[in-house]
Design a protein around this motif. Structure first.
Motif, PDB file in Angstrom:
ATOM      1  N   GLN A 175       9.133   8.454  -1.197  1.00 21.05           N
ATOM      2  CA  GLN A 175      10.353   7.756  -0.773  1.00 21.05           C
ATOM      3  C   GLN A 175      10.092   6.259  -0.643  1.00 21.05           C
ATOM      4  N   CYS A 176      11.152   5.500  -0.831  1.00 19.45           N
ATOM      5  CA  CYS A 176      11.048   4.041  -0.791  1.00 19.45           C
ATOM      6  C   CYS A 176      10.598   3.598   0.604  1.00 19.45           C
ATOM      7  N   VAL A 177       9.559   2.752   0.656  1.00 22.98           N
ATOM      8  CA  VAL A 177       9.050   2.327   1.967  1.00 22.98           C
ATOM      9  C   VAL A 177      10.010   1.356   2.661  1.00 22.98           C
ATOM     10  N   LEU A 178      11.013   0.860   1.935  1.00 19.98           N
ATOM     11  CA  LEU A 178      11.963  -0.072   2.555  1.00 19.98           C
ATOM     12  C   LEU A 178      13.242   0.635   3.001  1.00 19.98           C
ATOM     13  N   CYS A 179      13.924   1.342   2.064  1.00 18.37           N
ATOM     14  CA  CYS A 179      15.218   1.954   2.426  1.00 18.37           C
ATOM     15  C   CYS A 179      15.116   3.452   2.693  1.00 18.37           C
ATOM     16  N   LYS A 180      13.928   4.040   2.450  1.00 13.42           N
ATOM     17  CA  LYS A 180      13.661   5.466   2.704  1.00 13.42           C
ATOM     18  C   LYS A 180      14.350   6.414   1.723  1.00 13.42           C
ATOM     19  N   VAL A 212       8.495   1.176  -3.806  1.00 14.79           N
ATOM     20  CA  VAL A 212       9.779   0.573  -3.476  1.00 14.79           C
ATOM     21  C   VAL A 212      10.746   0.968  -4.590  1.00 14.79           C
ATOM     22  N   CYS A 213      11.936   1.445  -4.225  1.00 14.34           N
ATOM     23  CA  CYS A 213      12.888   1.938  -5.227  1.00 14.34           C
ATOM     24  C   CYS A 213      13.449   0.787  -6.069  1.00 14.34           C
ATOM     25  N   LYS A 214      14.184   1.180  -7.110  1.00 15.43           N
ATOM     26  CA  LYS A 214      14.701   0.199  -8.064  1.00 15.43           C
ATOM     27  C   LYS A 214      15.575  -0.865  -7.381  1.00 15.43           C
TER      28      LYS A 214
HETATM   29 ZN   LIG Z   1      14.621   1.276  -1.485  1.00  9.17          ZN
END
Ligand SMILES: [Zn+2]
Length: 235
Positions: free
Chosen positions: A156-161, A179-181
């Motif tokens: 999972q994205c470490v910023l937005c989860k 980190v997601c796109k």
């Molecule tokens: Zn994200």
């Protein structure tokens, strides 16, 4: 009366110590990482010294001392001869042991780390190494990081989860994970390919013997090696 105890340890490295002694770094399931003193290097230069060579699994009788613990006797169980006959394998083993010695603190025993190192060396001893040495050692290092509590977040994205989906992901070293796109657009992180993400997950999941036979292009192996090296740079 002298107090003694026995450990089964992997020798990490050794160096001259005081006038005629050796200082030997070892890792055992019982005691974790320790620095032991082998008194009288001259004495140890003969038979016992061979049992205290780096990258040997050795049974050691330790004598407790005031300032240091001393090696009373040492008998090797496995010297991983086939590693030492092959330059690539020596490099792969040496790099793994170097990073373990660097990342692990003294006196914290961890059976899993011992088993991980033992499995790595036993596999390296047995296999026909198909992966370039630095990359193969990095497989070990990534697993070691996981054991030390630095498992990179790969799902999972470490910023937005949000769940990591294919395409446009990157790696954030400060937060130790993907980190997601959409979050990758806001800041400049290291771009990571989908195949590299898959390979990182596989490394954490599979045993070394399986990883040696992994079907991956040279460029993917290099990308993955570079990501792990960058993780180490940011520790
Ligand atoms: Zn994200």
């Amino acid at each position: 009366m002298e107090e003694t105890y026995r450990i089964k340890a992997i020798i990490l490295n050794r160096k001259p110590f005081r006038e005629s002694d050796l200082s030997v770094s070892v890792y055992s399931a019982e005691m974790g990482k320790q620095v032991l003193v082998a008194r009288g290097a001259k004495k140890f230069r003969s038979k016992a010294a061979a049992h205290l060579e780096p990258i040997c699994l050795t049974e050691i009788m330790v004598v407790r001392g005031k300032q240091f613990d001393y090696i009373g006797s040492a008998v090797s169980d496995n010297c991983f001869i086939k590693i030492k006959e092959n330059l690539e394998k020596i490099e792969a083993a040496g790099r793994a042991v170097f990073w373990l010695n660097k990342l692990v603190k003294e006196g914290e025993s961890d059976q899993q780390i011992f088993e991980l190192l033992k499995e790595y060396l036993e596999t390296l001893d047995k296999i026909n190494l198909k992966i370039e040495s630095e990359s193969f050692a990095n497989f070990f290092i990534l697993k070691l990081l996981e054991n030390l509590g630095y498992r990179p977040e790969l799902h999972q994205c470490v910023l937005c989860k949000n769940k990591i989906l294919p395409g446009g992901n990157s790696y954030n070293f400060l937060k130790s994970g993907l980190v997601c796109k959409s979050c990758s657009k806001t800041e400049n992180f290291l771009t990571v390919s989908d195949d590299c993400i898959k390979l990182l997950r596989v490394i954490l999941d599979k045993k070394f013997a399986i990883l040696n036979n992994i079907k991956a292009s040279e460029s993917l192996i290099i990308e993955t090696k570079n990501v792990i090296n960058a993780v180490l740079d940011h520790l």
